[in-house]
Design a protein around this motif. Structure first.
Motif, PDB file in Angstrom:
ATOM      1  N   LEU A   1      69.727   8.709  37.051  1.00 21.50           N
ATOM      2  CA  LEU A   1      70.131   9.256  35.635  1.00 21.50           C
ATOM      3  C   LEU A   1      71.320   9.718  35.361  1.00 21.50           C
ATOM      4  O   LEU A   1      72.228   9.389  34.558  1.00 21.50           O
ATOM      5  N   GLN A   2      71.445  10.646  36.219  1.00 24.02           N
ATOM      6  CA  GLN A   2      72.859  11.420  36.305  1.00 24.02           C
ATOM      7  C   GLN A   2      74.085  10.687  36.773  1.00 24.02           C
ATOM      8  O   GLN A   2      75.126  10.766  35.955  1.00 24.02           O
ATOM      9  N   ALA A   3      73.975   9.732  37.581  1.00 27.47           N
ATOM     10  CA  ALA A   3      74.690   8.852  37.945  1.00 27.47           C
ATOM     11  C   ALA A   3      75.201   7.639  36.797  1.00 27.47           C
ATOM     12  O   ALA A   3      76.242   7.523  36.760  1.00 27.47           O
TER      13      ALA A   3
ATOM     14  N   GLY B   1      69.281   6.334  24.522  1.00 25.38           N
ATOM     15  CA  GLY B   1      68.327   7.482  24.665  1.00 25.38           C
ATOM     16  C   GLY B   1      68.683   8.327  25.630  1.00 25.38           C
ATOM     17  O   GLY B   1      68.073   9.597  25.749  1.00 25.38           O
ATOM     18  N   GLY B   2      69.772   8.130  26.318  1.00 30.70           N
ATOM     19  CA  GLY B   2      70.019   9.014  27.489  1.00 30.70           C
ATOM     20  C   GLY B   2      70.806  10.460  26.959  1.00 30.70           C
ATOM     21  O   GLY B   2      70.842  11.386  27.526  1.00 30.70           O
ATOM     22  N   ASP B   3      71.263  10.374  25.711  1.00 31.26           N
ATOM     23  CA  ASP B   3      71.799  11.744  25.186  1.00 31.26           C
ATOM     24  C   ASP B   3      70.904  12.544  24.442  1.00 31.26           C
ATOM     25  O   ASP B   3      71.305  13.460  23.886  1.00 31.26           O
TER      26      ASP B   3
ATOM     27  N   MET C   1      70.909  19.954  37.487  1.00 28.41           N
ATOM     28  CA  MET C   1      71.958  20.770  38.524  1.00 28.41           C
ATOM     29  C   MET C   1      72.453  19.899  39.526  1.00 28.41           C
ATOM     30  O   MET C   1      71.894  18.822  40.047  1.00 28.41           O
ATOM     31  N   SER C   2      73.787  19.819  39.692  1.00 23.51           N
ATOM     32  CA  SER C   2      74.526  19.100  40.561  1.00 23.51           C
ATOM     33  C   SER C   2      75.038  20.090  41.388  1.00 23.51           C
ATOM     34  O   SER C   2      75.962  21.040  41.013  1.00 23.51           O
ATOM     35  N   ALA C   3      74.983  19.618  42.752  1.00 24.39           N
ATOM     36  CA  ALA C   3      75.799  20.547  43.763  1.00 24.39           C
ATOM     37  C   ALA C   3      77.121  19.756  44.239  1.00 24.39           C
ATOM     38  O   ALA C   3      77.731  20.042  44.932  1.00 24.39           O
TER      39      ALA C   3
ATOM     40  N   THR D   1      72.543   5.337  46.326  1.00 22.30           N
ATOM     41  CA  THR D   1      72.975   4.605  45.122  1.00 22.30           C
ATOM     42  C   THR D   1      73.689   5.584  44.173  1.00 22.30           C
ATOM     43  O   THR D   1      74.389   5.050  43.413  1.00 22.30           O
ATOM     44  N   ALA D   2      72.849   6.780  43.878  1.00 22.80           N
ATOM     45  CA  ALA D   2      73.493   7.417  42.724  1.00 22.80           C
ATOM     46  C   ALA D   2      74.849   7.778  43.090  1.00 22.80           C
ATOM     47  O   ALA D   2      75.705   7.762  42.182  1.00 22.80           O
ATOM     48  N   ARG D   3      75.022   8.209  44.424  1.00 19.74           N
ATOM     49  CA  ARG D   3      76.473   8.574  44.576  1.00 19.74           C
ATOM     50  C   ARG D   3      77.129   7.369  44.643  1.00 19.74           C
ATOM     51  O   ARG D   3      78.543   7.400  44.144  1.00 19.74           O
TER      52      ARG D   3
END
Length: 641
Positions: A528-530, A495-497, A1-3, A598-600
């Motif tokens: 991971l999402q970033a 592997g991320g897919d 989930m991403s806000a 860092t992700a942002r």
């Protein structure tokens, strides 16, 4: 989930019930803020509660009193505890409305040694004016343990491109080119600074601060070209250049020139000035006692010259005189052969942590530290009491002397364990990896495999990382090896897919995880999402017990920078995006900040085409938290006895 509004939301019909629940929570929080976030990792928009106060930075250890016996090397642990910026206000002020403004000619200091794709593109400063940019350039970090941050900063400063100048704008106190030259010198790239200065001679000739910074960096690095350095100071009249002339005369044995410069300095200097005391020795007097040289009491911009003069005069630096807050000066101390080896190793390790020395130079310092008695046989016991530079030096020496395979594996394990997670990607980690290179990833080294793979991934040495990672998996899945999966995904882009692999990893990582471990798992999800891995809403809820993704306010970042980063990336303003990213990362770097920051930063860099830099930042941050436990200062019993 991403806000974050950066990621497109699924259609209403596809939103699961958990997401609807979070949407209600989001509606109560920073909805106004979220609308401004164009690109970024998940950001919880609910109001913060129970945010802990930031940890304070420990004060440097007090210098030991002068005694006749050799003093211990006192170097505070590095990196220090990070003091986050003030907490984010629940309401982030919107930027000022965009106003039309007539522009004049571009700033004349737009030359650079990197252009096009080697730099930051054809027009890196599009959309930001000179008056707004110059304070940001001056505030860029200098002391960072992150190789990626330093490389990106160097690329920014060397890129060709001019910011816009408003019509009728007054000339700034310091020119754009001079600020870039100075910053390059201060981050430890005197060659890059000199190359840029060659393109912008007028900028350097009018800015003494930049000229001094470049000269200091060359002195600290070694190999100063005196002729060029003295010519650089001809347009300035401060005493710094007289000191430089004295040093250069003394270095080539020109006693007349040395005496002439010394006489000039005596008329204007203080008797307690450490440079004058060393200059007397350069002119033929007896060297002053090293402990009488109070380096911090000299001219504030003369430390590099004093240290260089001490080396020429064959004077070592005592351990209680180390300039602990100046990694560039510590690098100069480390390369002074007249300083005792333990002090050189301590200074060199601190300088290497800030990337002012490389791994090879650090290894050269380690081998010079003399062991005492049977210390090489007791390094495990010593490491339980002391995790400093001397202990790491002893481990490396013990490894060089060890012939038994089991003992070599134990020593390699100890060397890897002694590396602070935040330093895994830099020269300190590189030195440990060099020792690890001498161990084969066989079955008898299975216990070492997860830590070895983690270190190699952090270093970006993927072939070695894969071999140790495979060994960890062949040796039976453990909690430690399970935590390597997300690090391998961001490092190898493989592997991320596979959503089933993501779900399986999360289930295994969460098994028995306590609150701190769950916090690190949430950080890994954000990273991971970033990096482009899709994280379903239900996994976010599973990892956070329904609390949702971590927020920017919990990270304690500067709200203006937080918002500026998203706005600049959304507008395709590459240079401004990089500047905001570097300022957000600060001197802590990606491994020392909450992962959500860092992700942002990575997500926004990726959106402006800097995917390689973004992925490297994520890899560094992931390597610091890719383990089920935080390293225990008290080492385990499997030390190398």
């Amino acid at each position: 989930m991403s806000a974050s509004r950066a990621e497109p939301r699924p259609s209403a019909g596809a939103v699961p019930s958990s997401a609807l629940l979070l949407a209600v929570l989001l509606a109560a929080g920073w909805m106004g803020t979220a609308t401004a976030q164009i690109v970024g990792p998940p950001v919880r928009l609910t109001p913060d509660a129970g945010t802990e106060a930031p940890a304070s930075v420990p004060a440097p250890a007090a210098a030991p009193a002068a005694v006749t016996a050799p003093l211990p090397v006192v170097v505070p642990a590095y990196p220090p505890a990070v003091t986050p910026p003030p907490a984010v206000s629940p309401v982030v002020a919107r930027p000022a409305p965009v106003a039309r403004e007539a522009l004049g000619a571009p700033d004349p200091d737009g030359a650079g040694t990197l252009s096009g794709p080697q730099g930051l593109g054809a027009d890196p400063w599009r959309g930001i004016g000179r008056a707004e940019l110059l304070p940001l350039i001056a505030a860029l970090p200098v002391d960072t343990p992150s190789p990626t941050v330093k490389a990106l900063e160097r690329r920014l400063l060397l890129s060709a491109g001019s910011p816009a100048v408003a019509e009728g704008e007054a000339p700034p106190p310091r020119r754009f080119g001079a600020l870039r030259i100075e910053k390059l010198a201060r981050i430890g790239d005197p060659a890059g600074a000199a190359d840029l200065a060659a393109l912008l001679p007028a900028a350097l000739a009018a800015d003494e601060t930049a000229a001094k910074a470049l000269t200091d960096a060359e002195l600290a690095r070694g190999g100063l070209d005196c002729t060029r350095a003295i010519a650089r100071g001809k347009s300035f009249a401060s005493v710094y250049w007289t000191r430089l002339a004295l040093f250069c005369h003394a270095r080539v044995g020109n006693l007349a020139g040395t005496d002439e410069a010394l006489a000039s300095l005596r008329n204007s200097g203080r008797r307690s000035d450490p440079f004058l005391m060393v200059a007397d020795a350069l002119a033929g007097a007896a060297p002053p006692p090293a402990r009488s040289l109070l380096l911090r009491q000299g001219e504030p911009d003369g430390l590099a010259l004093t240290l260089a003069a001490m080396r020429t005069a064959r004077i070592g630096v005592p351990p209680d005189r180390l300039p602990l807050d100046n990694p560039q000066a510590l690098a100069a101390v480390a390369t002074n052969p007249f300083t005792d080896p333990a002090t050189r190793a301590a200074a060199g390790e601190r300088a290497a942590a800030s990337l002012f020395l490389d791994a090879r130079q650090l290894l050269d310092l380690y081998v010079q530290v003399p062991p005492s008695g049977d210390e090489l046989l007791r390094v495990g016991d010593i490491a339980r009491r002391d995790r400093g530079a001397r202990t790491r030096a002893l481990v490396h020496q013990a490894m060089a002397a060890a012939m038994d395979g089991r003992r070599r594996i134990a020593l390699a394990s100890l060397a890897v364990e002694l590396v602070d997670p935040r330093l895994r990607a830099g020269p300190v980690g590189g030195a440990a990896a060099g020792l690890l290179d001498t161990v084969s990833p066989g079955g008898d080294a299975a216990a070492l495999a997860p830590a070895a793979a983690r270190l190699y991934y952090a270093q970006g040495r993927l072939d070695q990382a894969r071999r140790w990672h495979d060994l960890a998996l062949r040796s039976g899945r453990s909690a430690d090896s399970a935590w390597l999966w997300p690090l391998a995904v961001v490092a190898t882009r493989r592997g991320g897919d596979d959503p089933r692999a993501l779900a399986a990893w999360l289930e295994e990582a969460l098994r028995g995880a306590d609150a701190p471990a769950r916090s690190r798992i949430a950080g890994q999800l954000a990273l991971l999402q970033a990096a482009g891995v899709a994280v379903p809403d239900e996994l976010w809820m599973q990892a956070t017990d329904g609390a949702g993704p971590p927020s920017g306010s919990e990270a304690g970042v500067d709200p203006a920078l937080w918002q500026r980063l998203g706005d600049a990336a959304a507008g395709g303003r590459v240079g401004e995006t990089v500047v905001a990213a570097l300022l957000l990362l600060g001197e802590a770097g990606p491994a020392g900040l909450p992962p959500v920051v860092t992700a942002r930063v990575a997500a926004n860099l990726k959106s402006v085409g800097l995917e390689a830099d973004a992925r490297a930042l994520v890899r560094e941050a992931m390597a610091a938290i890719a383990g089920p436990t935080v390293p225990d200062p008290a080492l385990s019993e499997r030390g190398a006895q």
